[in-house]
Motif scaffolding. Structure first.
Motif, short mmCIF file in Angstrom:
data_model
loop_
_atom_site.label_atom_id
_atom_site.label_comp_id
_atom_site.label_asym_id
_atom_site.label_seq_id
_atom_site.Cartn_x
_atom_site.Cartn_y
_atom_site.Cartn_z
N ARG A 156 0.35 -9.79 4.71
CA ARG A 156 -0.83 -9.69 3.83
C ARG A 156 -1.72 -10.79 3.49
NH1 ARG A 156 -0.54 -5.33 -1.09
NH2 ARG A 156 0.54 -3.25 0.71
N VAL A 197 -11.66 3.37 4.07
CA VAL A 197 -11.84 2.87 3.61
C VAL A 197 -13.22 1.97 3.87
CG1 VAL A 197 -12.38 0.25 1.93
CG2 VAL A 197 -10.14 2.09 2.29
N LYS A 212 -11.70 -8.61 -2.77
CA LYS A 212 -12.13 -7.12 -2.06
C LYS A 212 -11.77 -6.71 -0.87
CE LYS A 212 -12.11 -2.63 -3.88
NZ LYS A 212 -11.64 -1.30 -5.67
N ARG A 215 -9.11 -9.11 0.79
CA ARG A 215 -7.78 -8.03 0.83
C ARG A 215 -7.26 -6.61 1.31
NH1 ARG A 215 -5.90 -4.07 -2.96
NH2 ARG A 215 -8.11 -4.30 -3.56
N ILE A 216 -8.06 -6.12 1.43
CA ILE A 216 -7.86 -4.75 2.11
C ILE A 216 -7.52 -4.82 3.60
CG2 ILE A 216 -9.89 -2.28 2.59
CD1 ILE A 216 -10.18 -2.55 -0.29
N GLU A 219 -4.92 -5.79 4.15
CA GLU A 219 -3.40 -4.48 3.93
C GLU A 219 -4.20 -3.33 4.89
OE1 GLU A 219 -3.34 -4.78 -0.88
OE2 GLU A 219 -4.30 -2.58 -0.17
N ALA A 220 -5.22 -2.95 5.63
CA ALA A 220 -5.49 -1.92 6.42
C ALA A 220 -3.84 -1.68 7.71
CB ALA A 220 -7.02 -1.88 6.76
N THR A 285 -4.34 3.51 5.84
CA THR A 285 -4.97 3.47 5.80
C THR A 285 -5.79 2.31 6.30
OG1 THR A 285 -4.64 2.60 3.03
CG2 THR A 285 -6.46 1.48 4.16
N ALA A 287 -9.78 1.05 7.41
CA ALA A 287 -10.97 0.45 7.55
C ALA A 287 -12.47 0.61 8.46
CB ALA A 287 -10.89 -1.00 6.80
#
Length: 433
Positions: A156, A197, A212, A215-216, A219-220, A285, A287
């Protein structure tokens, strides 16, 4: 756990073998040095001399592992035994249970997934078998290949270390900082629903992306970006590329007119197909990055609706983004609203009638996408006596940014243009109810 780190280890994946260096590697290492390939550990002899090289793979390379301070591995092809590259852990701190990881693939082996598989094997071994808690990875921010390897291996992104690497030209370069923690390896609980997302990434300036959203992006499992054609970088993609190398293009009919055209419907279905394939392949996830905000005139709306219809258990989330009207207000020093003022937001893809009505009904009026009717917009502002206060903006935060009074417009303007017509104000606090 520390004892496991010191033991000889052989890690086998689908295509690669990660193993200790051996005396028979000397010939391949000499080839690497002669070819000028910068993939070897710093302690490696830099002279392609067999007499100098021989002691290194036979013994010197293993000293850090015996001492518990680091480990160097060869990465080889499982089928042929070919020497593909190197990978290692260094700065091992057993008091904090942390280390860093570095790797390098020979040019002929790059782009084939070997680095990702090797990094995945080594990081899981270090965290699960050896008991380390955190592995940090750093890569130049411009090295999209290395960034993609980190992200595909589950690391990440945590930020940027400014000027942390000195290049061969003496210039200090930024490094992207990634990390993988032992808790990150936990599997999703049974029945964990897939997540889609929508990420608002702002009007174009990468510095206006929220923490945010960053971060995603890290992570995605999959990051999709809308484009008009597969061979053309889109604005959302240009922003995403500042934070991740895993942006994948999906074609949308962004410039179609006339309602739900066949191209538009096909594009929504095609993007939904890609999301559902990602879920079927194990992605938790996905995105979708969109300029501005995903809930304001965004292509994400139609993608989310299509995915929900075809897979109802999908969890759909959105992360708000800074809109063009906010960015233009900041760059031009324009107050969008104060006191009891109303704000009207009007897209002009269907003509200027709604814009004229908004000028009569609202205090502040914002117009989007008016490139095709710019002359009519100027005429409406003149008729309403509001031309002198209006401000225009295009390519905000990008090369070629254009911010100026609307009265200075002369000739065609880009499709993605923004106009702010602020409310009339005469005294301080005069609009407070």
């Amino acid at each position: 756990m520390k004892s496991a780190f010191r033991q000889p280890v052989r890690l086998e994946g689908e295509r690669v073998v990660v193993r200790p260096f051996e005396p028979d590697d000397a010939a391949a290492l000499i080839d690497v040095v002669r070819a000028g390939e910068d993939i070897l550990p710093p302690t490696f002899p830099r002279e392609p001399n067999p007499d100098t090289l021989a002691p290194w793979p036979d013994g010197q390379v293993h000293l850090p592992q015996r001492e518990g301070t680091g480990v160097h591995f060869a990465v080889t092809d499982r089928a042929t035994g070919g020497f593909a590259g190197t990978i290692g852990l260094f700065r091992v701190d057993w008091s904090q249970l942390t280390c860093e990881v570095g790797y390098g693939m020979r040019p002929s082996w790059r782009g084939r997934g070997y680095a990702t598989e090797a990094l995945t094997l080594v990081s899981r071994w270090a965290l699960r078998t050896c008991g380390l808690h955190r592995i940090e990875l750093r890569a130049p921010t411009a090295d999209r290949g290395s960034l993609r390897v980190a992200e595909k291996s589950g690391f990440r992104r945590e930020g940027v270390a400014r000027g942390a690497e000195r290049g061969i030209d003496g210039e200090q370069r930024d490094q992207a900082v990634y990390a993988l923690l032992r808790p990150d390896l936990d599997d999703a609980p049974p029945g964990h629903p897939p997540r889609l997302v929508g990420l608002g990434v702002g009007p174009g300036d990468p510095e206006l992306v929220t923490a945010k959203a960053v971060r995603i992006l890290g992570e995605a499992d999959v990051v999709l970006v809308p484009v008009m054609s597969l061979d053309e970088e889109g604005r959302a993609e240009s922003v995403v590329r500042a934070y991740t190398g895993k942006a994948e293009r999906v074609v949308f009919a962004l410039n179609d007119r006339g309602g739900v055209t066949g191209r538009r419907a096909a594009a929504w279905d095609g993007a939904a197909d890609r999301v559902l394939r990602a879920f079927a392949d194990g992605a938790r996830t996905v995105a979708f990055a969109t300029i501005g905000d995903p809930n304001v005139y965004s292509t994400f709306t139609y993608l989310a609706q299509t995915v929900r219809e075809r897979r109802p258990d999908t969890v759909v989330e959105t992360v708000p983004g800074i809109t063009a009207m906010q960015d233009l207000a900041a760059r031009s020093g324009t107050v969008l609203a104060e006191g009891a003022e109303s704000v009207g937001l009007v897209p002009l893809t269907g003509g200027v009638a709604a814009f004229r009505a908004a000028l009569d009904a609202c205090d502040t009026v914002v117009a989007y996408k008016f490139g095709s009717v710019a002359d009519e917009v100027i005429g409406a502002l003149k008729d309403a006596g509001r031309l002198d206060d209006a401000v225009y903006g295009a390519r905000l935060g990008l090369p070629g940014e254009d911010v100026r009074p609307a009265r200075d417009l002369d000739g065609p303007v880009p499709y993605l243009s923004t106009l702010i017509v602020p409310g009339r104000r005469t005294t301080r606090g005069g609009k407070i109810a």
